[in-house]
Design an enzyme around this catalytic site. Structure first.
Site, PDB file in Angstrom:
ATOM      1  N   GLU A  40       9.562   1.042  11.072  1.00  0.00           N
ATOM      2  CA  GLU A  40      10.538   2.140  11.021  1.00  0.00           C
ATOM      3  C   GLU A  40       9.724   3.406  11.241  1.00  0.00           C
ATOM      4  OE1 GLU A  40      12.153   5.259   9.835  1.00  0.00           O
ATOM      5  OE2 GLU A  40      12.509   4.411   7.833  1.00  0.00           O
ATOM      6  N   LYS A  77       0.884  -1.168   0.000  1.00  0.00           N
ATOM      7  CA  LYS A  77       0.000   0.000   0.000  1.00  0.00           C
ATOM      8  C   LYS A  77       0.918   1.213   0.000  1.00  0.00           C
ATOM      9  CE  LYS A  77      -1.376   2.687   3.012  1.00  0.00           C
ATOM     10  NZ  LYS A  77      -1.068   3.890   2.210  1.00  0.00           N
TER      11      LYS A  77
END
Ligand code: SIN
Length: 479
Positions: free
Chosen positions: A252, A176
């Site tokens: 992250e 996505k």
């Protein structure tokens, strides 16, 4: 090759190109003009993608590492052959200066090349057995279909930093892309298809509202791993959702990077490093410095030279080769920069240079002094071209101030003293430390944070491990 009209025109990439039932518009942040009408995928497309990812995983994992490596290497070649067009796509969709976009394509392709090579080095182990008739092994196998979510600030490199190791390991990958930047991702899918990537191994599902699509994939037990780059807030939601089906997860997340400039620093060399670290991508990276701590003995000289260098940066059209700072990505990002500056000024900060909004989404490179800890810019990422300068007296104080945050992605220091370089690097609670280096990122090193900046590492030999499971095999020989 150029980006096909399909990719731009409401198609998404799954086991081939499919037209979505609804679309959304993306615009060029430099001009505000409509750029494309893109596919708006939702839970239906996500459910189909999960089934396709499961099937393609079962055939992709059967290919030898050498076969997968060859396809990845062709992908790398095609990316470099299309460097200019990919860079232009990126600049148009997110406003990154074209010279930085070219660099990002090379960075993105670097991950593909590295993992094309690394695919062939997924080694197992044998262990000495405790019984004479037993033989003990550990082998590594792909974890399964992966769901990846990438940010707008690196529309190509964050895709390949995740997809390349996953595909090299034998996983299938559903992406996505960020709402603002689907075109770079779709372009990469075209190149993957042209490189011979089998249908369904890499799927790209653009969407305007990620929540329903994401919830579908997070609940699906066939998706075995999720990898995300973005805010700590969204990372927390995905971490919680991954518990439903115990997915492996890599995160992250946000940073709040300090830069410590010690009194022994050579300012002529230090300033270009701190400038590059702060103003790269208009300050819109998770590893851009957000707080610059300077020893009081050199503060006056540093602030004068630093402000002069910042004000020389050319703000303007990101397609111009000479531009250093393009527009901010959207009105929300722009408002945050304004809010952080206003908040700092209301609490006593002084402008050394910049401070003003320009027309459109452009903002002057800004340097501020008289900073206090209660200011918003001292507590969260500004994600813009704003540099607060704070002075310190001792190494201990600098380390304490640098570590005084829930975040721990990247930190930097500048010094000529080797012993200080080691001691301070070791004391900083961060996943990445740049010593006399404001731009430490490269494909073959471990990138990732500690504390609330994330989990896991991307890049280098560490990156592929995130997509592998260890299987222990105990074999009894006939006695
Ligand atoms: C990021 O901002 O998340 C990535 C920065 C980099 O790879 O250098």
């Amino acid at each position: 090759m150029t980006l096909s009209t399909k990719a731009k025109d409401a198609y998404y990439y799954s086991d081939g190109w499919h037209q979505a039932s609804s679309t959304y518009q993306i615009s060029n942040p430099a001009t505000g003009e409509l750029l494309a009408e893109v596919a708006n995928c939702g839970p239906d497309e996500a459910a189909k993608a999960a089934a396709i990812a499961w099937d393609s995983f079962n055939s992709w994992k059967q290919k030898t590492a050498f076969e997968r490596s060859e396809i990845l290497m062709r992908w790398f070649d095609l990316m470099m052959a299309n460097q200019e067009e990919l860079a232009r796509t990126m600049t148009l969709e997110m406003g990154k200066p074209i010279k930085e976009s070219r660099g990002e394509v090379a960075y993105a392709a670097g991950f593909v090349k590295w993992y094309a090579e690394e695919a062939k080095r997924v080694y197992g182990e044998t262990m000495p057995a405790h019984l004479a008739h037993k033989r003990l092994f550990a082998i590594k196998q792909p974890v399964g279909p992966v769901y990846g979510v990438t940010p707008w600030n690196f529309p190509s490199a964050m895709v390949t930093r995740k997809a390349a190791p996953a595909l090299a390991a034998g996983c299938s990958f559903i992406l996505k892309p960020a709402e603002h930047t689907p075109l770079s991702a779709l372009y990469l899918a075209e190149l993957w298809e042209a490189a011979g990537g089998p249908p369904g191994t890499l799927q790209i599902l653009p969407c305007e509202d990620p929540v329903p699509l994401s919830e579908t994939l997070m609940a699906d037990p066939r998706i075995r791993k999720v990898t995300f780059t973005g805010s700590t807030e969204v990372g927390r939601i995905l971490y919680k959702q991954s518990a439903q089906t115990i997915k492996k997860i890599s995160l992250e997340l946000g940073g709040h990077a300090p830069y410590l400039v010690f009194a022994d620093a050579d300012l002529e060399k230090a300033i270009p490093e701190v400038i590059a670290c702060k103003y790269r991508n208009a300050g819109q990276t998770c590893v851009c410095t957000n707080r610059i701590y300077v020893h009081s003995a050199i503060m006056e000289a540093f602030s004068e030279k630093y402000a002069a260098a910042a004000s020389e940066l050319k703000v303007g059209d990101p397609l111009d080769d000479n531009t250093d700072i393009g527009p901010l990505v959207d009105a929300q990002g722009f408002a945050k920069v304004q809010e952080h500056i206003q908040d700092a000024l209301s609490k006593g900060a002084k402008i050394i240079t910049g401070g003003k909004a320009l027309s459109g989404l452009y903002f002057e490179p800004t340097v501020l002094s008289q900073i206090s800890d209660d200011m918003k810019l001292m507590n969260e990422e500004t994600f813009g071209p704003v540099a607060p300068l704070i002075s310190f007296e001792t190494d201990e104080e600098a380390i304490q101030m640098a570590n005084n945050t829930p975040y721990g992605l990247a930190a930097y220091l500048y010094t000529n003293d080797l012993s200080r370089a080691f001691k301070v690097s070791e004391a900083l609670e961060y996943g990445i430390v740049g010593v006399n280096d404001g731009l430490p990122s490269t494909p073959f090193v471990p990138f990732g944070g500690v504390k609330q900046s994330g989990l896991g590492r991307e890049g280098g030999h560490w990156g592929i491990e995130e997509y592998l499971e260890v299987k222990y095999i105990s074999m009894g020989l006939p006695k």
